[in-house]
Design a protein around this motif. Structure first.
Motif, PDB file in Angstrom:
ATOM      1  N   LEU A  31     -25.567  22.598 -19.383  1.00  0.00           N
ATOM      2  CA  LEU A  31     -25.311  21.699 -18.163  1.00  0.00           C
ATOM      3  C   LEU A  31     -25.781  22.189 -16.886  1.00  0.00           C
ATOM      4  O   LEU A  31     -25.343  23.358 -16.665  1.00  0.00           O
ATOM      5  CB  LEU A  31     -23.862  20.944 -18.121  1.00  0.00           C
ATOM      6  N   SER A  32     -26.721  21.721 -16.087  1.00  0.00           N
ATOM      7  CA  SER A  32     -27.037  22.271 -15.087  1.00  0.00           C
ATOM      8  C   SER A  32     -26.449  21.556 -13.686  1.00  0.00           C
ATOM      9  O   SER A  32     -25.999  20.580 -14.021  1.00  0.00           O
ATOM     10  CB  SER A  32     -28.574  22.305 -14.924  1.00  0.00           C
ATOM     11  N   GLU A  33     -26.255  22.247 -12.786  1.00  0.00           N
ATOM     12  CA  GLU A  33     -25.706  21.812 -11.401  1.00  0.00           C
ATOM     13  C   GLU A  33     -26.582  20.760 -10.827  1.00  0.00           C
ATOM     14  O   GLU A  33     -27.933  20.776 -10.510  1.00  0.00           O
ATOM     15  CB  GLU A  33     -25.241  22.867 -10.389  1.00  0.00           C
ATOM     16  N   VAL A  34     -25.939  19.520 -10.380  1.00  0.00           N
ATOM     17  CA  VAL A  34     -27.073  18.294 -10.020  1.00  0.00           C
ATOM     18  C   VAL A  34     -26.130  18.103  -8.654  1.00  0.00           C
ATOM     19  O   VAL A  34     -25.026  17.824  -8.401  1.00  0.00           O
ATOM     20  CB  VAL A  34     -26.754  17.226 -11.024  1.00  0.00           C
ATOM     21  N   ALA A  35     -27.084  17.835  -7.564  1.00  0.00           N
ATOM     22  CA  ALA A  35     -26.670  17.401  -6.342  1.00  0.00           C
ATOM     23  C   ALA A  35     -26.383  15.923  -6.055  1.00  0.00           C
ATOM     24  O   ALA A  35     -27.282  15.282  -6.697  1.00  0.00           O
ATOM     25  CB  ALA A  35     -27.861  17.702  -5.202  1.00  0.00           C
ATOM     26  N   VAL A  36     -25.102  15.722  -6.110  1.00  0.00           N
ATOM     27  CA  VAL A  36     -24.759  14.282  -5.717  1.00  0.00           C
ATOM     28  C   VAL A  36     -24.839  13.671  -4.451  1.00  0.00           C
ATOM     29  O   VAL A  36     -24.407  14.354  -3.499  1.00  0.00           O
ATOM     30  CB  VAL A  36     -23.172  14.211  -6.413  1.00  0.00           C
ATOM     31  N   THR A  37     -25.694  12.541  -4.427  1.00  0.00           N
ATOM     32  CA  THR A  37     -25.844  11.819  -2.897  1.00  0.00           C
ATOM     33  C   THR A  37     -25.006  10.643  -3.202  1.00  0.00           C
ATOM     34  O   THR A  37     -25.036  10.002  -3.862  1.00  0.00           O
ATOM     35  CB  THR A  37     -27.230  11.607  -2.794  1.00  0.00           C
TER      36      THR A  37
END
Length: 205
Positions: A31-37
């Motif tokens: 799992l890679s870190e995802v920027a949440v908008t």
């Protein structure tokens, strides 16, 4: 064939526990870190209160609960427009999302001074629909604060719209007054170059 000796079973179990195979198991999924908008990055919160929201179901002729959560009035930093946004507390699902326009008229719900009702063109379900909302707060003070803030925003946006329309009509009036006049210059008889006259004389000879 199973052994009937409990001592041997205990020894075998102990040996199995102590045995280290040295194998390393790699994770199946990385799992890679995802920027949440959230869509609220360019907005400032003018109000943030906990409440329970209801929507009036015309077909069933009754109020239906849309969710409990945080209702916000968000002002866009560039456009200055204010929208009402409410998300459910656990799922963060949007249950109300519309602009606070001059057409939004909010009033106290009959028989409950902690609730208020209003109409709006809402976009919570992904399409613009005319909805009637009722919102209930935990205290009378929060309800009054919400109503006063919404009314103030609606009045302010109405004044801005009037100013914009006045500026537009003034600009249109100025454009009508400005007209382009073509300067008409009288043209005299065309002058024939001397070289051309001389060339004609030579051909006649």
């Amino acid at each position: 064939m199973a052994s009937n000796d409990p001592d041997r079973e205990e020894e075998a179990a102990a040996a199995g526990e102590d045995e280290d195979t040295g194998a390393q198991v790699a994770p199946i999924v990385t799992l890679s870190e995802v920027a949440v908008t959230t869509g609220e990055e360019e907005e400032d919160a003018l109000l943030d209160l906990k409440a329970k929201l209801y929507r009036f179901d015309k077909e069933g002729n009754q109020w239906k609960e849309r969710g409990t959560g945080s209702v916000k009035l968000l002002k866009h930093r560039e456009t200055g427009k204010v929208r009402l946004l409410m998300r459910q507390v656990k799922t963060l699902k949007i249950c109300a999302n519309h602009l606070v326009l001059p057409s939004v008229k909010i009033q106290e719900h009959a028989g409950n001074d902690k609730s208020c009702v209003w109409h709006a063109s809402d976009f919570a379900d992904g399409e613009l629909k005319e909805e009637m909302f009722c919102i209930r707060f935990g205290s009378v003070e929060n309800c009054k604060k919400f109503m006063e803030t919404v009314e103030g925003i609606a009045e302010s946006s109405e004044k801005n719209e009037e100013k914009e329309s006045k500026d537009a009509s003034d600009a249109a009036g100025l454009l009508d007054k400005l007209s382009v006049h073509e300067s008409k210059t009288e043209k005299g008889p065309e002058e024939v170059p001397a070289a051309a006259v001389k060339a004609d004389d030579e051909t006649e000879k």
